[in-house]
Design a protein around this motif. Structure first.
Motif, PDB file in Angstrom:
ATOM      1  N   ALA A 459       0.743  -1.105  -0.211  1.00 20.97           N
ATOM      2  CA  ALA A 459       0.057  -0.107   0.045  1.00 20.97           C
ATOM      3  C   ALA A 459       0.671   1.215  -0.105  1.00 20.97           C
ATOM      4  N   GLN A 460       2.236   1.345   0.562  1.00 19.84           N
ATOM      5  CA  GLN A 460       3.015   2.380   0.705  1.00 19.84           C
ATOM      6  C   GLN A 460       3.705   2.532  -0.731  1.00 19.84           C
ATOM      7  N   LEU A 461       3.547   1.800  -1.808  1.00 14.71           N
ATOM      8  CA  LEU A 461       4.246   2.055  -3.069  1.00 14.71           C
ATOM      9  C   LEU A 461       3.588   2.475  -4.095  1.00 14.71           C
ATOM     10  N   SER A 462       4.002   3.079  -5.126  1.00  9.37           N
ATOM     11  CA  SER A 462       3.215   3.295  -6.176  1.00  9.37           C
ATOM     12  C   SER A 462       3.235   2.279  -7.137  1.00  9.37           C
ATOM     13  N   GLY A 463       2.352   2.638  -8.326  1.00 10.36           N
ATOM     14  CA  GLY A 463       2.405   1.608  -9.182  1.00 10.36           C
ATOM     15  C   GLY A 463       3.504   1.313 -10.035  1.00 10.36           C
ATOM     16  N   GLY A 464       4.254   2.138 -10.324  1.00  8.87           N
ATOM     17  CA  GLY A 464       5.648   1.898 -10.786  1.00  8.87           C
ATOM     18  C   GLY A 464       6.600   1.280  -9.671  1.00  8.87           C
ATOM     19  N   GLN A 465       6.836   1.739  -8.647  1.00 10.34           N
ATOM     20  CA  GLN A 465       7.311   0.670  -7.840  1.00 10.34           C
ATOM     21  C   GLN A 465       7.409  -0.515  -7.570  1.00 10.34           C
ATOM     22  N   LYS A 466       6.266  -0.937  -7.866  1.00 17.44           N
ATOM     23  CA  LYS A 466       5.445  -2.338  -7.696  1.00 17.44           C
ATOM     24  C   LYS A 466       5.918  -3.007  -8.924  1.00 17.44           C
ATOM     25  N   GLN A 467       5.854  -2.226  -9.976  1.00 19.74           N
ATOM     26  CA  GLN A 467       6.288  -2.880 -11.378  1.00 19.74           C
ATOM     27  C   GLN A 467       7.706  -2.992 -11.219  1.00 19.74           C
ATOM     28  N   ARG A 468       8.512  -2.239 -10.835  1.00 17.78           N
ATOM     29  CA  ARG A 468       9.756  -2.467 -10.716  1.00 17.78           C
ATOM     30  C   ARG A 468      10.327  -3.657  -9.750  1.00 17.78           C
ATOM     31  N   ILE A 469       9.534  -3.904  -8.754  1.00 17.02           N
ATOM     32  CA  ILE A 469       9.803  -4.988  -7.819  1.00 17.02           C
ATOM     33  C   ILE A 469       9.666  -6.265  -8.640  1.00 17.02           C
ATOM     34  N   ALA A 470       8.571  -6.379  -9.646  1.00 21.66           N
ATOM     35  CA  ALA A 470       8.258  -7.481 -10.278  1.00 21.66           C
ATOM     36  C   ALA A 470       9.296  -7.825 -11.467  1.00 21.66           C
ATOM     37  N   ILE A 471       9.726  -6.518 -11.800  1.00 23.90           N
ATOM     38  CA  ILE A 471      10.726  -6.892 -12.777  1.00 23.90           C
ATOM     39  C   ILE A 471      12.229  -7.483 -12.204  1.00 23.90           C
ATOM     40  N   ALA A 472      12.492  -6.781 -10.982  1.00 21.25           N
ATOM     41  CA  ALA A 472      13.661  -7.199 -10.278  1.00 21.25           C
ATOM     42  C   ALA A 472      13.500  -8.893  -9.817  1.00 21.25           C
ATOM     43  N   ARG A 473      12.147  -9.193  -9.757  1.00 19.32           N
ATOM     44  CA  ARG A 473      12.011 -10.532  -9.555  1.00 19.32           C
ATOM     45  C   ARG A 473      12.297 -11.266 -10.725  1.00 19.32           C
ATOM     46  N   ALA A 474      11.944 -10.843 -11.848  1.00 24.64           N
ATOM     47  CA  ALA A 474      12.137 -11.533 -12.962  1.00 24.64           C
ATOM     48  C   ALA A 474      13.690 -11.689 -13.404  1.00 24.64           C
ATOM     49  N   PHE A 475      14.489 -10.560 -13.033  1.00 23.69           N
ATOM     50  CA  PHE A 475      16.068 -10.759 -13.313  1.00 23.69           C
ATOM     51  C   PHE A 475      16.486 -11.714 -12.198  1.00 23.69           C
ATOM     52  N   LEU A 476      15.702 -11.837 -11.118  1.00 21.50           N
ATOM     53  CA  LEU A 476      16.668 -12.744 -10.268  1.00 21.50           C
ATOM     54  C   LEU A 476      16.264 -14.043 -10.343  1.00 21.50           C
ATOM     55  N   VAL A 477      14.979 -14.381 -11.068  1.00 24.20           N
ATOM     56  CA  VAL A 477      14.800 -15.677 -11.518  1.00 24.20           C
ATOM     57  C   VAL A 477      15.643 -16.122 -12.770  1.00 24.20           C
ATOM     58  N   ASN A 478      15.835 -15.207 -13.670  1.00 25.82           N
ATOM     59  CA  ASN A 478      16.508 -15.180 -14.975  1.00 25.82           C
ATOM     60  C   ASN A 478      16.343 -16.439 -15.722  1.00 25.82           C
ATOM     61  N   ALA A 479      15.013 -16.664 -15.984  1.00 28.65           N
ATOM     62  CA  ALA A 479      14.578 -17.711 -16.504  1.00 28.65           C
ATOM     63  C   ALA A 479      14.413 -17.387 -18.290  1.00 28.65           C
TER      64      ALA A 479
END
Length: 566
Positions: A459-479
């Motif tokens: 709730a304390q994050l903006s939509g863009g910040q949430k998206q960047r978390i999702a992108i960071a997760r994708a980088f971390l999985v590196n599928a």
């Protein structure tokens, strides 16, 4: 509970000791009365008092140990039930969670398992204690005076009738009450989840009224259950009163009549035995009255086990495949409901190492294709292959580990941004997490916030910040295969432009499939597939599709006009 048979045997042994203590108490009491009425020997009376005190000390110790061991056994059972339910639940298909209210699942895992564990553990141990006491003392009373005892239990058929009547009614009403409770919990969750909409629309009064209606229904059903169960105790008490009168009257007649070999001490002891039996009988009757209630709970909890997954590993499933190969949908047929097919012979090819995009109106099946690729659902006909290997021949875990997903609806936990990124790969090193955060352009925010939780659902994050978390997760999985499902549709154009550079780095060298609503965001895609009502109507590059002046060109022009009007 079977695995805890030795502990249950210990509990049963201690319960038997309690029953024997009561029987010995009656025997010694009868002897004590004769000492008082006939012999008048102080020494024997004192000895009897000491023995009685010792007996009740033993019973007190057993009364302490039985619930302690029973509660330990029941809590261990509750832990295992919840663990097994959670394990089983995690293996179920996505379709189960989409058709089942979360309140019902929470109810099964929390309140119903707790009630079952308490019932099976402590309540059942107490019921066994009462039953053992009833059997032992009744056996002793039968041995002392079978005629008087037989007369005293003439009321038993009436008690059995009351129990059957109450049990049937309680089971029916309890089933309704459990259903109502599940709906109430789901209603609370919906209200809390949608609180932003409730506040903005000023619909607090409507939500209060809705939840109050559900609460009132729960209250009425609970009152019906309790009203029915309340018949048990007075019925047993009235039956006990009848028994006491019968024992006093009949026993008194036997004492006065010389044809019967019984004295006053025997009658008093018999009456005391009936008093000792009445309380366990009443408690046992209450227990039998709530058995049906807990059988309903047991059916609800076991109902989760009756749900079986359909998406499972095939025999001798493969653990390796060409993750860089083409992804092909070959004459795929799929529907959410039998009478409304979504895809009927859909054929598409996503080239390995390229960026492909899927566009179309809402409900055309864009996101469903991504769900089929990762086997969240199985096709009903046709097949999907990756690098020539049918995905239903792969281990489910192997298949899904080949995908990274960035979606519009992102799951954010109430912990730090660092922990939210690490969630997809708990074994990742700090260096790997920092690299993923830097690539997603969220490292500075991590340094600024530190370990501060981001609030429920971020709730304390903006939509863009949430998206960047999702992108960071994708980088971390590196599928090797990347699925972007409306990843930027909820963002303004300025935020989308900042995130696009991170997405560009993320898609490099990967097979990427983009589901997009904003057509300008997929202009650089190698191939664009255009869906309409579950059918592939066009495919090609952005410029090629515009030149055709077909459905894609119409969508593009409509969006362009809308943006200029805005």
């Amino acid at each position: 509970m079977k695995r805890r048979a030795p502990w249950l045997g210990l509990v049963l042994g201690m319960i038997l000791v309690q029953g024997v203590v009561y029987q010995q108490f009656l025997s010694i009491t009868e002897n004590g009365l004769r000492v008082i009425f006939e012999k008048g020997m102080m020494r024997e009376l004192l000895l009897i008092c000491v023995v009685v005190f010792f007996l009740f000390t033993v019973r007190g110790l057993m009364a302490y140990l039985v619930p302690r061991v029973s509660v330990w056994v029941s809590n261990s059972a509750i832990f295992e039930i919840r663990r097994d339910l959670t394990t089983h639940m995690m293996g179920l298909d996505l379709a189960y969670f989409e058709r089942t209210k979360s309140g019902e699942i929470i109810q099964r895992l929390v309140s119903q398992t707790q009630a079952l564990g308490h019932f099976i553990g402590l309540a059942t141990a107490n019921a066994v204690r009462d039953l053992v006491t009833l059997v032992i003392i009744s056996g002793y009373l039968i041995w002392k005076n079978p005629l008087l005892f037989t007369a005293a239990i003439l009321v038993l058929p009436f008690i059995i009738w009351v129990m059957n009547f109450v049990a049937a009614k309680v089971k029916r009403v309890q089933g309704e009450a459990e259903t109502a409770l599940g709906q109430y919990m789901s209603g609370i969750e919906e209200t809390v989840t949608g609180m932003r909409t409730v506040k903005i629309a000023s619909q607090e009064d409507m939500e209060i009224a809705r939840l109050e209606k559900e609460t009132a229904r729960l209250r009425d059903l609970s009152l019906r259950v309790q009203r029915t169960q309340a018949l048990v105790v007075p019925s047993v008490d009235l039956s006990s009163a009848f028994v006491y009168v019968l024992v006093i009257g009949g026993g008194g007649y036997m004492v006065l009549n010389p044809h019967f070999d019984i004295d006053g001490a025997g009658i008093i002891t018999f009456l005391l035995g009936m008093v000792l039996v009445s309380d366990p009988a009443r408690m046992l009757a209450q227990y039998l009255g709530i058995v049906q209630t807990h059988l309903v709970l047991l059916d609800r909890v076991r109902g989760l086990y009756f749900e079986t997954p359909t998406i499972v590993d095939a025999p001798e499933a493969l653990t390796e495949f060409d993750t860089g190969g083409d992804i092909v949908l070959d004459r795929v047929r799929f529907s959410y409901s039998p009478d409304q097919p979504l895809f009927d012979g859909l054929t598409m090819t996503f080239r390995g190492g390229q960026v492909s995009a899927i566009v179309g109106a809402t409900g055309s099946g864009k996101t469903t294709i991504l769900s089929l690729l990762s086997r969240l659902y199985d096709v009903q006909d046709g097949q999907i292959t990756i690098g020539g290997t049918p995905i239903d021949r792969l281990r489910v875990r192997t298949l899904r580990s080949a995908f990274s997903v960035v979606a519009q609806d992102i799951v954010i936990f109430n912990s730090s941004i660092w922990d939210n990124i690490r969630y997809v790969n708990p074994d990742a090193t700090d260096a790997q997490i920092w690299t993923a955060a830097e690539n997603a352009e969220i490292a500075e925010l991590i340094r600024a916030r530190g370990d501060t939780p981001v609030g429920p659902k971020g709730a304390q994050l903006s939509g863009g910040q949430k998206q960047r978390i999702a992108i960071a997760r994708a980088f971390l999985v590196n599928a090797p295969i990347l699925l972007l499902d409306e990843a930027t549709s909820a963002l303004d154009q300025g935020t989308e432009a900042r995130i696009k550079s991170a997405l560009t780095r993320l898609t490099k060298g990967r097979t990427t499939i983009v589901v997009a609503h904003r057509l300008s965001s997929i202009a650089d895609a190698d191939t664009i597939f255009v869906l309409e009502a579950g059918q592939l109507v066009e495919q090609g590059g952005h410029a090629e599709l515009l030149a055709k002046s077909g459905y894609y060109a119409q969508l593009y022009q409509a969006q362009k006009q809308g943006d200029s009007d805005g």
